[in-house]
Enzyme design. Structure first.
Site, PDB file in Angstrom:
ATOM      1  N   THR A 126     108.941   3.970 -47.049  1.00  0.00           N
ATOM      2  CA  THR A 126     108.063   2.995 -47.303  1.00  0.00           C
ATOM      3  C   THR A 126     106.866   2.715 -48.407  1.00  0.00           C
ATOM      4  O   THR A 126     106.540   3.469 -49.147  1.00  0.00           O
ATOM      5  CB  THR A 126     107.139   3.327 -45.924  1.00  0.00           C
ATOM      6  OG1 THR A 126     108.199   3.708 -44.849  1.00  0.00           O
ATOM      7  CG2 THR A 126     106.120   2.087 -45.492  1.00  0.00           C
ATOM      8  N   GLU A 127     107.101   1.230 -48.656  1.00  0.00           N
ATOM      9  CA  GLU A 127     105.751   1.254 -49.287  1.00  0.00           C
ATOM     10  C   GLU A 127     104.763   0.290 -49.109  1.00  0.00           C
ATOM     11  O   GLU A 127     104.640  -0.230 -47.869  1.00  0.00           O
ATOM     12  CB  GLU A 127     105.773   0.339 -50.587  1.00  0.00           C
ATOM     13  CG  GLU A 127     107.576   1.294 -51.582  1.00  0.00           C
ATOM     14  CD  GLU A 127     108.512   0.869 -52.773  1.00  0.00           C
ATOM     15  OE1 GLU A 127     108.531  -0.578 -53.137  1.00  0.00           O
ATOM     16  OE2 GLU A 127     108.934   1.861 -53.412  1.00  0.00           O
ATOM     17  N   PRO A 128     103.348   0.151 -49.692  1.00  0.00           N
ATOM     18  CA  PRO A 128     102.635  -0.528 -49.550  1.00  0.00           C
ATOM     19  C   PRO A 128     103.502  -2.423 -48.812  1.00  0.00           C
ATOM     20  O   PRO A 128     102.611  -3.025 -47.889  1.00  0.00           O
ATOM     21  CB  PRO A 128     101.529  -1.085 -50.282  1.00  0.00           C
ATOM     22  CG  PRO A 128     101.637   0.459 -51.852  1.00  0.00           C
ATOM     23  CD  PRO A 128     102.900   0.528 -51.471  1.00  0.00           C
ATOM     24  N   GLU A 363     109.676   5.460 -38.297  1.00  0.00           N
ATOM     25  CA  GLU A 363     111.227   5.373 -38.580  1.00  0.00           C
ATOM     26  C   GLU A 363     112.259   4.351 -37.916  1.00  0.00           C
ATOM     27  O   GLU A 363     112.905   4.627 -37.026  1.00  0.00           O
ATOM     28  CB  GLU A 363     111.941   6.712 -37.961  1.00  0.00           C
ATOM     29  CG  GLU A 363     111.189   7.993 -38.905  1.00  0.00           C
ATOM     30  CD  GLU A 363     111.729   8.811 -38.533  1.00  0.00           C
ATOM     31  OE1 GLU A 363     112.661   9.086 -38.769  1.00  0.00           O
ATOM     32  OE2 GLU A 363     111.434  10.206 -38.978  1.00  0.00           O
TER      33      GLU A 363
HETATM   34  P1  FAD Z   1     106.628  -4.399 -41.307  1.00  0.00           P
HETATM   35  O1  FAD Z   1     107.778  -3.684 -41.968  1.00  0.00           O
HETATM   36  O2  FAD Z   1     105.236  -4.697 -41.703  1.00  0.00           O
HETATM   37  O3  FAD Z   1     106.267  -4.742 -39.331  1.00  0.00           O
HETATM   38  C1  FAD Z   1     105.391  -5.647 -39.374  1.00  0.00           C
HETATM   39  C2  FAD Z   1     105.999  -6.115 -37.305  1.00  0.00           C
HETATM   40  O4  FAD Z   1     106.728  -7.298 -37.608  1.00  0.00           O
HETATM   41  C3  FAD Z   1     106.598  -5.059 -36.674  1.00  0.00           C
HETATM   42  O5  FAD Z   1     106.062  -5.195 -34.872  1.00  0.00           O
HETATM   43  C4  FAD Z   1     108.152  -4.999 -36.706  1.00  0.00           C
HETATM   44  O6  FAD Z   1     108.650  -4.547 -35.653  1.00  0.00           O
HETATM   45  C5  FAD Z   1     108.196  -6.621 -37.158  1.00  0.00           C
HETATM   46  N1  FAD Z   1     109.229  -6.500 -37.663  1.00  0.00           N
HETATM   47  C6  FAD Z   1     109.122  -6.467 -39.362  1.00  0.00           C
HETATM   48  N2  FAD Z   1     110.778  -7.504 -39.541  1.00  0.00           N
HETATM   49  C7  FAD Z   1     111.086  -7.603 -38.803  1.00  0.00           C
HETATM   50  C8  FAD Z   1     112.024  -8.167 -37.793  1.00  0.00           C
HETATM   51  N3  FAD Z   1     113.597  -8.133 -39.145  1.00  0.00           N
HETATM   52  N4  FAD Z   1     112.536  -9.136 -36.576  1.00  0.00           N
HETATM   53  C9  FAD Z   1     111.857  -9.094 -35.776  1.00  0.00           C
HETATM   54  N5  FAD Z   1     110.312  -8.001 -35.994  1.00  0.00           N
HETATM   55  C10 FAD Z   1     110.284  -6.835 -37.312  1.00  0.00           C
HETATM   56  N6  FAD Z   1     107.374   5.691 -44.140  1.00  0.00           N
HETATM   57  C11 FAD Z   1     108.106   6.440 -44.778  1.00  0.00           C
HETATM   58  O7  FAD Z   1     109.043   6.231 -45.451  1.00  0.00           O
HETATM   59  N7  FAD Z   1     107.801   8.506 -44.647  1.00  0.00           N
HETATM   60  C12 FAD Z   1     107.373   9.017 -43.789  1.00  0.00           C
HETATM   61  O8  FAD Z   1     107.149   9.547 -43.702  1.00  0.00           O
HETATM   62  C13 FAD Z   1     106.267   8.167 -42.853  1.00  0.00           C
HETATM   63  N8  FAD Z   1     105.281   8.725 -42.303  1.00  0.00           N
HETATM   64  C14 FAD Z   1     104.744   7.322 -40.991  1.00  0.00           C
HETATM   65  C15 FAD Z   1     103.614   8.200 -40.698  1.00  0.00           C
HETATM   66  C16 FAD Z   1     102.407   7.241 -39.622  1.00  0.00           C
HETATM   67  C17 FAD Z   1     101.461   7.505 -38.666  1.00  0.00           C
HETATM   68  C18 FAD Z   1     102.903   5.901 -40.099  1.00  0.00           C
HETATM   69  C19 FAD Z   1     102.820   4.734 -39.036  1.00  0.00           C
HETATM   70  C20 FAD Z   1     104.180   4.881 -40.375  1.00  0.00           C
HETATM   71  C21 FAD Z   1     105.161   6.076 -41.107  1.00  0.00           C
HETATM   72  N9  FAD Z   1     105.451   5.959 -41.985  1.00  0.00           N
HETATM   73  C22 FAD Z   1     106.544   7.022 -42.752  1.00  0.00           C
HETATM   74  C23 FAD Z   1     106.580   4.183 -41.780  1.00  0.00           C
HETATM   75  C24 FAD Z   1     106.782   3.053 -41.232  1.00  0.00           C
HETATM   76  O9  FAD Z   1     108.428   3.827 -41.218  1.00  0.00           O
HETATM   77  C25 FAD Z   1     106.121   2.413 -41.371  1.00  0.00           C
HETATM   78  O10 FAD Z   1     105.360   1.777 -40.881  1.00  0.00           O
HETATM   79  C26 FAD Z   1     107.281   0.973 -40.145  1.00  0.00           C
HETATM   80  O11 FAD Z   1     109.049   1.482 -40.939  1.00  0.00           O
HETATM   81  C27 FAD Z   1     106.927  -0.247 -39.953  1.00  0.00           C
HETATM   82  O12 FAD Z   1     106.993  -1.040 -41.133  1.00  0.00           O
HETATM   83  P2  FAD Z   1     105.116  -1.463 -41.559  1.00  0.00           P
HETATM   84  O13 FAD Z   1     104.575  -0.663 -41.403  1.00  0.00           O
HETATM   85  O14 FAD Z   1     105.570  -1.921 -43.239  1.00  0.00           O
HETATM   86  O15 FAD Z   1     105.727  -2.734 -40.834  1.00  0.00           O
END
Ligand code: FAD
Length: 383
Positions: A126-128, A363
């Site tokens: 994941t990235e910002p 995940e």
């Molecule tokens: P976004 O992708 O911006 O999503 C925002 C909303 O839009 C969500 O409700 C999502 O379901 C919805 N959405 C997005 N695209 C679609 C679509 N095509 N159709 C319908 N709905 C959609 N990542 C790592 O790489 N390694 C780690 O170890 C890790 N650990 C984590 C630990 C914690 C405590 C947290 C909070 C996150 C962690 N993550 C990690 C990141 C995590 O996997 C991401 O936060 C997650 O994949 C969602 O990405 P985002 O937060 O950018 O949300």
């Protein structure tokens, strides 16, 4: 699928349960308040073989099956999801991926240390700016002679500040989207790699979640895991199995909610008898119990498929989706059983609900799991 556990599976579950009751559960609330699990837990997890459960014995693992892994993960999740996450990431996402995709040198370098707990792994996808849309990540690795120079940043990385190795995904070459992604094993002490712990999380407060910044980090070409340009396949293969691990952790969390609800309902009295006598309280407890059972069976099905070498990705998404949503429901229902006391720290229900909430996010969010399942059923990709 045989629902009868083998002697070995029963023994490893007993080992995990005893460990959790002794070394994890009694400290979970304090670690949550301190925003840090005691780091000594990593060595203890390693000594019991939990950090190398499914890694082949020749690389320092225990060579166990995936049902045993699910059982241990459930027990850890029952005690503290922050501790469970350490194992799910270091073993489930990193060590198992090195075992599956690594060359002999990479396996010999990292696996014995990861399995013993001497080293810990983290998973940097994941990235910002890219979460669900991970294939569009922007961290870049440029080949220069025998090295790659990596620049970019990673967000929300579990074990981020504790890890010794980052399984890092970066863009190589000019191919767009997921086709241009490669995987690397980056030592966490590499010059140019800085890590900042993220505070203020709703739950999993004891876990070290970090932002990683890579500023001209140089790694040898031998740090490439799998073929160049195949990094997205590496990531997806890790996440498919990782989802089983999250699901198992959710079963444990939901079981802890059931334990807490039962314990409270059979002690708290209102209207002259324990609240367990009131049918609507029994309904809350029954709803939790059904969720626990259903989530456990879906999780065991994935373990069974993996162990038999059968396709399991859709079933893993199904288990992760159901178990994570169930964990939130169960923790909420357990809190309801506690009435106002569920809302304060003295009882575990509030922490369970806070910890559960992230399970539907990481995940792959619940929406993403539904898209994976929908694609499998319709043959149409919505991505
Ligand atoms: P976004 O992708 O911006 O999503 C925002 C909303 O839009 C969500 O409700 C999502 O379901 C919805 N959405 C997005 N695209 C679609 C679509 N095509 N159709 C319908 N709905 C959609 N990542 C790592 O790489 N390694 C780690 O170890 C890790 N650990 C984590 C630990 C914690 C405590 C947290 C909070 C996150 C962690 N993550 C990690 C990141 C995590 O996997 C991401 O936060 C997650 O994949 C969602 O990405 P985002 O937060 O950018 O949300």
């Amino acid at each position: 699928m045989n629902l009868e556990l083998s002697e070995e599976q029963t023994a490893v579950r007993r080992l995990a349960r005893d460990f959790v009751e002794r070394e994890v559960a009694p400290h979970a609330a304090a670690w949550d308040r301190a925003e840090s699990v005691d780091r000594g837990i990593v060595k203890k997890l390693g000594a019991l073989g939990f950090l190398g459960l499914t890694v082949p014995e020749e690389y320092g693992g225990s060579g166990g099956d995936h049902l045993a892994y699910a059982l241990v993960t459930e027990e850890l999740g029952r005690g503290d999801s922050a501790v469970r996450g350490i194992v799910s990431v270091s073993l489930g996402l990193v060590a198992k991926t090195v075992a599956a995709w690594g060359d002999e040198d990479q396996k010999r370098t990292w696996l014995p240390r990861l399995c013993s707990g001497e080293a810990l792994g983290c998973f940097g996808l994941t990235e910002p700016g890219t979460g669900s849309d991970a294939g569009n990540l922007t961290t870049r690795a440029v080949r220069e002679g025998d090295t790659y120079r990596i620049t970019g940043s990673k967000m929300f990385i579990t074990n981020g500040t504790w890890a010794d190795v980052v399984l890092l995904f970066a863009r190589t070459g000019g191919a767009p989207g997921h086709r241009g992604v490669s995987a690397f094993l980056v030592p966490a002490d590499s010059p140019g790699l800085t890590r900042r712990e993220i505070h203020g999380k709703l739950g999993l407060r004891g876990q070290a979640t970090a932002e990683l910044v890579l500023d001209d980090v140089r790694v040898p070409a031998s740090a490439l895991l799998g073929p160049e340009g195949k990094g997205f396949s590496v990531a997806m293969s890790a996440l498919a199995k990782g989802r089983m691990s999250v699901a198992a952790g959710c079963v444990g969390l939901a079981q802890a909610a059931l334990d807490a609800a039962l314990s409270y309902a059979t002690r708290r009295e209102q209207f002259g008898r324990t609240i367990a006598h009131h049918q609507l309280v029994q309904e809350l407890i029954a709803d939790i119990a059904v969720d626990v059972d259903a989530a456990r069976m879906l999780t065991w099905r994935v373990a069974d498929l993996v162990d038999r070498g059968r396709p399991f990705a859709t079933e893993a998404s199904t288990a992760k989706l159901f178990a994570s949503e169930a964990a939130v429901r169960c923790a909420g229902n357990a809190l309801q059983v506690h009435g106002g006391y569920g809302y304060i720290d003295e009882y575990p229900a509030g922490k369970l609900l806070r910890d559960a909430r992230v399970m539907t996010l990481y995940e792959g969010t619940s929406q993403i799991q539904k898209l994976v399942i929908g694609r499998a059923l319709t043959g149409i990709s919505a991505f």
